[in-house]
Write a protein that holds these residues in place. Structure first.
Motif, short mmCIF file in Angstrom:
data_model
loop_
_atom_site.label_atom_id
_atom_site.label_comp_id
_atom_site.label_asym_id
_atom_site.label_seq_id
_atom_site.Cartn_x
_atom_site.Cartn_y
_atom_site.Cartn_z
N MET A 160 0.07 -6.28 1.15
CA MET A 160 0.70 -7.14 0.14
C MET A 160 2.22 -7.07 0.23
O MET A 160 2.92 -7.37 -0.74
N GLY A 161 2.73 -6.67 1.37
CA GLY A 161 4.19 -6.65 1.55
C GLY A 161 4.82 -5.28 1.49
O GLY A 161 6.01 -5.13 1.78
N ASN A 165 7.75 -5.83 -1.24
CA ASN A 165 7.28 -6.57 -2.41
C ASN A 165 7.92 -5.96 -3.65
O ASN A 165 7.84 -4.76 -3.88
N SER A 167 6.97 -5.82 -6.45
CA SER A 167 6.00 -5.13 -7.32
C SER A 167 5.79 -3.68 -6.94
O SER A 167 5.14 -2.94 -7.67
N TRP A 171 3.69 -0.42 -8.63
CA TRP A 171 2.56 0.28 -7.99
C TRP A 171 2.84 1.78 -7.94
O TRP A 171 1.97 2.60 -8.21
#
Ligand SMILES: *[C@@H]1O[C@H](CO)[C@@H](O)[C@H](O)[C@H]1NC(C)=O
Ligand SMILES: *[C@@H]1O[C@H](CO)[C@@H](O)[C@H](O)[C@H]1NC(C)=O
Ligand SMILES: *[C@@H]1O[C@H](CO)[C@@H](O)[C@H](O)[C@H]1NC(C)=O
Length: 504
Positions: A160-161, A165, A167, A171
Motif C-alpha cells: 500500500m505504498g 503512504n 497513512s 499504521w
C-alpha cells in the motif's frame, strides 16, 4: 580514473602527506576511570537478523522476506529464513547475555509477527514469543530495551505504498499501541525506529531525491505519533522512556580549507540533523538542508522544494507533534570519513548530490570485515560533543557500536581493539566533555544475518556455528573483554587487555 576519483586521490595524498588527521588514532592513551553508577550496559540484535521462523505460527511476510527471495540480491543467496533460529533458541541468547553480565538486551519486535497484515488482526503466537523472551530475560535479571521498527516492514503495508503512504504514521501508531499494551509493563526503554536514514535513503524504491525526503518525513511523523501516544496513554502507569536510534557517522574535514570544514558540517547535518533537528532541535529540518535542497530543486525545475515546504498545513507536526518527541537520543555509530567540498552535477537529482561533497577514507585507518567500516575511535567522541552542542546536551544512549570481520574467529583481537578504544572515547566524552551518555550497546550479541552482506560480515561477540542445526553460540575473546569492562564499570590500568591489544 575519472575526474572525481582523480581529485579525491590528489586530496587524499595531500592529507596523508600533511599527516594531520591520521595520526590521532595511533596509540591514543586510555582514560582509566569508571562510568556513572546505573550506567546501562547492553548488547543488541534485531528480529529479522536472528529470529528465523519467517513463515510459521501465523507470521506475515516482511519486505526483507520478499526481498531476499529474489535471486542475486543478497550475497550467496542468503536469507533470514533460519538465521540464528532465535524464535526457538532464544534461551541460548539469554544465556549468552547473562555471561556478559549486561543490564539490558536491545532486541526488536517483528511487526509482521505480531500483526501479519501490519494492521488489524493480531497474531497471538507472535505476542507469546516476545512474552516468553521477556520472561526469560527477567529470570536472568536483564531488562529489555525494545526497538519497534528495525526495517522489517510488513509486506502488506509495502503493497500500500509503505513509508511513502501518508497513512503509514497511523499504521505505526496502531502497532506501537499494541506493543505498549502487551509488553509495556515490562519494557521501560523503547526505541521507535532504528536508523530511519537507512529506511529513507536505502529503502529499495525511495530514490531518487524526492521520495527519500517524503519517506523521511513520514518516518518522523510515525516516530512522533508513537511517542505522543506513549506520553498521553501509557507513561503515567508504565513509567518508561521512548527514544529513537539515529545512525550518525563522524566526518572529519579533508583539509583546513573553510569550504571543506563546511562540507564536513553539512555531511553531519544531512545525516544526523535531518532527523535529530526536528525532534531534538528547532523542530524543523536543518537550515543547510532547506537551503541546499530548495536551491537545487528550483534549478532542477521543480516548482517546490523536494524537502517539504515550511508551511503550517504541510507541517502540522512542526508545532504539535515532533519537537521534543523523545526522552533520549539513541546513537548508532560505527565509523568516520574525510569530507571535502565538491559541487555535484545539477542534473543528478539525489540525496547524495544535494550535499555537494565527497567523502572518503584515509588508507592508514584500520579496516574491518565491512567496506564501509573503518576503525576511527576518536570520531565517536567528536560526534558526541557535536550532538551535545547542537541539541542542548540531551540524554543519549549508544544504541549500537561494533565491528565486523569475515572470519568469525574466537580470538578476535581486532574487535577487542575496537571496543577498547571506542568505549574509552565514550568514557572521555562523559568524564572530560560532560556529555550525558547513560548507556552503551555493543552490536551485536552474535554473528547473524547482516542484510545484503548475508552471513559474510560477522559482528558478533558470540560466534554462531551455522553449519550445526543447534546453531551453538560460543563466546569470542571480545565477549570476555566486554564482560570485564562491564564488571569493572570502566577501565582499570591493571586489566591486561587494556594495555595490550592481543588477548593472552
Ligand atoms: C495508502 O493507504 C490508504 C489506506 O490508509 C489506501 O487506501 C491507499 O490506497 C494507499 N495508497 C497507495 C498509493 O497505495
Ligand atoms: C507543481 O508541479 C506539479 C507537477 O509536478 C503540479 O501538479 C502542480 O500543480 C504544480 N504546482 C504549482 C503551484 O505550480
Ligand atoms: C555483574 O554485575 C554486577 C553489578 O551490576 C556485579 O555486582 C557482579 O559482580 C557482576 N558479575 C560478574 C560475574 O561479573
Amino acid at each position: 580514473m575519472d575526474n572525481r576519483r582523480w581529485i579525491s586521490w590528489l586530496i587524499l595524498n595531500l592529507v596523508v602527506a600533511s599527516d594531520k588527521v591520521s595520526a590521532i588514532f595511533v596509540d591514543e592513551p586510555l582514560l582509566y576511570d569508571t562510568f556513572p553508577p546505573d550506567f546501562i550496559w547492553a548488547s543488541a540484535t534485531s528480529a529479522h537478523q536472528i529470529e528465523g521462523a519467517w513463515n510459521v505460527d501465523g507470521k506475515g511476510p516482511s519486505i526483507w522476506d520478499t526481498y531476499t527471495s529474489q535471486p542475486g540480491i543478497v550475497a550467496e543467496g542468503a536469507t533470514g529464513q533460519t538465521a540464528c533460529n532465535s524464535y526457538y533458541f532464544y534461551q541460548k541468547d539469554v544465556d549468552a547475555l547473562k555471561s556478559l553480565n549486561v543490564s539490558h538486551y536491545r532486541f526488536s519486535i517483528s511487526w509482521p509477527r505480531v500483526l501479519p497484515n501490519g494492521i488489524g488482526q493480531v497474531n497471538q503466537p507472535g505476542i507469546d514469543y516476545y512474552k516468553n523472551l521477556i520472561a526469560a530475560l527477567k529470570v536472568a535479571n536483564i531488562q529489555p530495551m525494545v526497538t519497534l521498527y528495525h526495517w522489517d516492514l510488513p509486506q502488506a503495508l509495502e503493497d500500500m505504498g509503505g513509508w511513502l503512504n501518508a497513512s503509514v504514521a497511523d499504521w505505526f501508531e496502531e502497532y506501537a499501541r499494541l506493543c505498549f499494551t502487551q509488553f509495556g509493563d515490562d519494557v521501560k526503554i523503547w526505541v521507535t525506529l532504528n536508523e530511519p536514514w537507512i529506511t529513507a535513503w536505502q529503502g529499495p524504491k525511495y530514490g531518487p531525491g524526492t521520495y527519500t525526503y517524503q519517506a523521511g518525513h513520514n518516518l518522523i511523523l510515525a516516530h512522533a505519533k508513537a511517542y505522543r501516544l506513549y506520553e498521553s496513554t501509557f507513561k503515567a502507569s508504565q513509567q518508561g522512556k521512548v527514544g529513537i536510534a539515529l545512525n550518525v557517522n563522524w566526518f572529519f574535514p579533508g583539509s583546513d580549507l573553510i569550504a571543506d570544514k563546511d562540507a564536513a558540517e553539512r555531511a553531519l547535518q544531512f545525516m544526523g540533523g535531518w532527523f535529530a533537528n526536528p525532534i531534538f532541535g528547532s523542530g524543523d529540518y536543518p537550515s543547510i538542508m532547506k537551503l541546499k535542497i530548495g536551491e537545487k530543486s528550483a534549478q532542477q525545475g521543480f516548482n517546490q522544494s523536494r524537502l517539504q515546504e515550511n508551511t503550517a498545513e504541510q507541517k502540522p507536526w512542526q508545532k504539535l507533534l515532533v519537537p521534543g518527541s523523545a526522552d533520549f537520543l539513541g546513537i548508532n555509530h560505527y565509523t568516520s570519513s574525510l569530507t571535502v567540498n565538491q559541487p555535484s552535477n545539477i542534473n543528478d537529482v539525489s540525496y547524495e548530490s544535494d550535499q555537494d561533497l565527497y567523502s572518503y577514507y584515509d588508507p592508514s585507518w584500520y579496516g574491518s570485515g565491512s567496506p564501509w567500516l573503518k576503525i576511527t575511535p576518536f570520531g565517536l567522541r567528536n560526534l558526541l560533543g557535536w550532538l551535545r552542542d547542537k541539541f542542548n546536551n540531551p540524554e543519549m544512549i549508544i544504541t549500537e557500536n561494533g565491528c565486523s570481520d569475515t572470519a568469525g574467529n574466537l580470538d578476535d583481537m581486532l574487535r577487542i581493539y575496537y571496543y577498547k578504544h571506542y568505549i574509552n572515547n565514550v568514557l572521555k566524552a562523559i568524564k572530560t566533555d560532560g556529555v550525558k551518555v547513560s548507556g552503551y550497546t555493543a552490536w551485536s550479541l552474535m554473528d547473524n544475518f547482516e542484510w545484503r552482506a548475508g552471513y559474510n560480515e560477522k559482528f558478533g561477540l558470540f560466534n554462531v556455528d551455522f553449519s550445526s542445526p543447534e546453531l551453538p553460540r560460543t563466546a569470542k575473546a571480545s565477549a570476555r573483554y566486554i564482560a570485564q569492562i562491564i564488571h569493572d564499570n570502566g577501565f582499570r590500568s591493571d586489566q591486561p587487555c587494556n594495555n595490550y591489544p592481543i588477548s593472552k
